[in-house]
Design a protein around this motif. Sequence first.
Motif, PDB file in Angstrom:
ATOM      1  N   VAL B 160      15.464  28.687   4.559  1.00 26.01           N
ATOM      2  CA  VAL B 160      16.135  29.807   5.237  1.00 26.01           C
ATOM      3  C   VAL B 160      17.568  29.904   4.688  1.00 26.01           C
ATOM      4  CG1 VAL B 160      16.838  30.814   7.442  1.00 26.01           C
ATOM      5  CG2 VAL B 160      14.728  29.441   7.300  1.00 26.01           C
ATOM      6  N   LEU B 161      17.894  31.066   4.171  1.00 26.21           N
ATOM      7  CA  LEU B 161      19.214  31.291   3.567  1.00 26.21           C
ATOM      8  C   LEU B 161      19.951  32.369   4.383  1.00 26.21           C
ATOM      9  CD1 LEU B 161      18.036  31.433  -0.166  1.00 26.21           C
ATOM     10  CD2 LEU B 161      18.932  29.443   1.096  1.00 26.21           C
ATOM     11  N   LEU B 162      21.264  32.384   4.220  1.00 24.05           N
ATOM     12  CA  LEU B 162      22.085  33.329   4.989  1.00 24.05           C
ATOM     13  C   LEU B 162      23.106  33.962   4.031  1.00 24.05           C
ATOM     14  CD1 LEU B 162      22.868  34.485   7.776  1.00 24.05           C
ATOM     15  CD2 LEU B 162      24.533  32.612   7.966  1.00 24.05           C
ATOM     16  N   ARG B 163      23.243  35.266   4.238  1.00 24.37           N
ATOM     17  CA  ARG B 163      24.263  35.994   3.479  1.00 24.37           C
ATOM     18  C   ARG B 163      25.000  36.930   4.445  1.00 24.37           C
ATOM     19  NH1 ARG B 163      22.558  38.538  -2.099  1.00 24.37           N
ATOM     20  NH2 ARG B 163      21.168  39.793  -0.806  1.00 24.37           N
ATOM     21  N   GLU B 196      32.020  34.117   3.179  1.00 20.27           N
ATOM     22  CA  GLU B 196      33.003  35.193   3.255  1.00 20.27           C
ATOM     23  C   GLU B 196      33.302  35.769   1.865  1.00 20.27           C
ATOM     24  OE1 GLU B 196      36.286  33.404   5.237  1.00 20.27           O
ATOM     25  OE2 GLU B 196      35.325  33.466   7.219  1.00 20.27           O
ATOM     26  N   ARG B 197      33.075  34.940   0.854  1.00 25.30           N
ATOM     27  CA  ARG B 197      33.301  35.466  -0.493  1.00 25.30           C
ATOM     28  C   ARG B 197      32.055  36.165  -1.051  1.00 25.30           C
ATOM     29  NH1 ARG B 197      35.746  30.380  -1.172  1.00 25.30           N
ATOM     30  NH2 ARG B 197      33.907  29.710  -2.341  1.00 25.30           N
ATOM     31  N   GLY B 198      31.014  36.314  -0.184  1.00 25.43           N
ATOM     32  CA  GLY B 198      29.791  37.010  -0.635  1.00 25.43           C
ATOM     33  C   GLY B 198      28.728  36.069  -1.120  1.00 25.43           C
ATOM     34  N   GLY B 199      28.891  34.832  -0.861  1.00 25.41           N
ATOM     35  CA  GLY B 199      27.911  33.853  -1.310  1.00 25.41           C
ATOM     36  C   GLY B 199      26.755  33.649  -0.337  1.00 25.41           C
ATOM     37  N   ILE B 200      25.928  32.667  -0.577  1.00 25.37           N
ATOM     38  CA  ILE B 200      24.731  32.364   0.240  1.00 25.37           C
ATOM     39  C   ILE B 200      24.825  30.894   0.672  1.00 25.37           C
ATOM     40  CG2 ILE B 200      22.230  32.118   0.202  1.00 25.37           C
ATOM     41  CD1 ILE B 200      22.156  34.417  -1.796  1.00 25.37           C
ATOM     42  N   ALA B 201      24.415  30.656   1.916  1.00 26.02           N
ATOM     43  CA  ALA B 201      24.395  29.293   2.458  1.00 26.02           C
ATOM     44  C   ALA B 201      22.991  28.977   2.972  1.00 26.02           C
ATOM     45  CB  ALA B 201      25.416  29.126   3.567  1.00 26.02           C
ATOM     46  N   GLU B 202      22.601  27.756   2.859  1.00 28.91           N
ATOM     47  CA  GLU B 202      21.265  27.322   3.333  1.00 28.91           C
ATOM     48  C   GLU B 202      21.357  26.894   4.791  1.00 28.91           C
ATOM     49  OE1 GLU B 202      18.677  24.610   0.895  1.00 28.91           O
ATOM     50  OE2 GLU B 202      18.908  23.338   2.678  1.00 28.91           O
ATOM     51  N   LEU B 203      20.533  27.580   5.578  1.00 30.84           N
ATOM     52  CA  LEU B 203      20.490  27.203   6.990  1.00 30.84           C
ATOM     53  C   LEU B 203      19.480  26.089   7.252  1.00 30.84           C
ATOM     54  CD1 LEU B 203      20.652  30.697   8.776  1.00 30.84           C
ATOM     55  CD2 LEU B 203      22.494  29.025   8.434  1.00 30.84           C
TER      56      LEU B 203
END
Lengths: 187, 276
Positions: B160-163, B196-203
């Motif tokens: 699960v990723l978040l943008r 916040e810089r437009g990247g993606i984080a793994e939830l």
Amino acid sequence: MTQNGRRGLGASLGTLLLVIGATCARAGDVSLSARNALATATTAALAWAEDAELVYLENDEALDAGGASARWGFLFRAQGGRVLRAYSVEGARLRHAAAPPLRYDAPPVRDGWIDSAQALAPALERAADELKMQPPLPTSALLSRGVFDRSNPDHTTWTFVFTLPDAPSLFVVIDAEDAKVLKTWRG
Amino acid sequence: MRAIRNGFAVALPLLAAVGALAWADPEPTLPPAGASAVKLERIDADEVESLRFLRANVAFFRAQLDRVREKSVQSDAAAAIVDPRSVRYQELLAQARDGRGTIDGAGSLAGAEALGTHLERWGALVASLNQVEAALAEQSERLDAMESDYLEHEPASLVVLLRVRSGGAPPRLALDFQTGARVESELSIDARAALERGGIAELAHVYVEPHEQTVDLWAPGAADPIPLAVYPESGRMQFLLLEWPPSSEEPPAIEAAAWTEPLGSLVPIPESEPNR
């Protein structure tokens, strides 16, 4: 008979009487072997009881190197052993006769036992082997039956006892028929 | 000399006559009284020591003779009257032996009972061991099945990723899976800065059952979760890229993009618009 002949006959008779007298005078001092002394004891025992049987004998005086002794003691039984009679024979003379104050119901010795002189020689030889030295003359020589040879008690045996100073006595048992050494022990 | 000659002449015929009489008459004749005397020869009775060794050791001699002598033992073999008390004693002894036998029998019974108890316990223990063995066998079968499933049916993976499209990133999110598992994800400062810089984080990155299912997403302060329908496949990675914030519609909706990749492959991030 001439006079000289009669003189000679008288001298000869005198000499013969002297010899006989001297011999009789020394008879008590002569050492005899056991068998030679037996005749006197047997004569007396048969006079005591017709069924007298010899059951035991031993030297009453010291033995000499030839197995002879100045006096021998004999023990006879009669009536199947119910009565005993002891004789001590000195030379050819009966020195002592009495009913012994003991009970000894042994069987009679077998006829044909060898004389003390014949039995002593192998005993001395065996004693020399046992003691590793020239043995002294035995202090006792005993003829018996049923006492000293447990493996064959029917044997008549000579037993010689060598008394040693500061040591147990040595016993040598000889078969009284063939002079073989049957056993030895110290005690 | 003549006298001697005459003497011999007289004596010799006399001796000859006496000898002739002795040979002629064997029957002894008693001499006249006082002519001769018979004397008993005295022999020593006590003065002479004889048979000394035998006297000193007669006990030994007799003992040796006793060893070889046949002894006859006389006994009366005739029947005799038996004392009735002896019979009674025998009966009492027999009764005592019977009583002792009974006691021994009781002891044997008690021993048998104890042995039976032990055998029962042993049987129960054996049964328990059999049950344990059966349970181990079943467990082994289950492990075999699981191993088989794992080898034959490779698991599905859900990432699960978040943008963030606008605004700030949520401080935390929670995901509930149908298996009951719950994954709470608190974004770190670096992750939020990247968002916040437009990247993606793994939830979350979890293994899930390979079938169609719904995962509930819990937003901060939301009363109800946002359901997310996913289709994980066996042996593949299911990616779910969420666009934050969700819509303000009621119920709120969220835009997401989903795709699958083989396990172990590099994950390309789609640039296109996510599916809703």
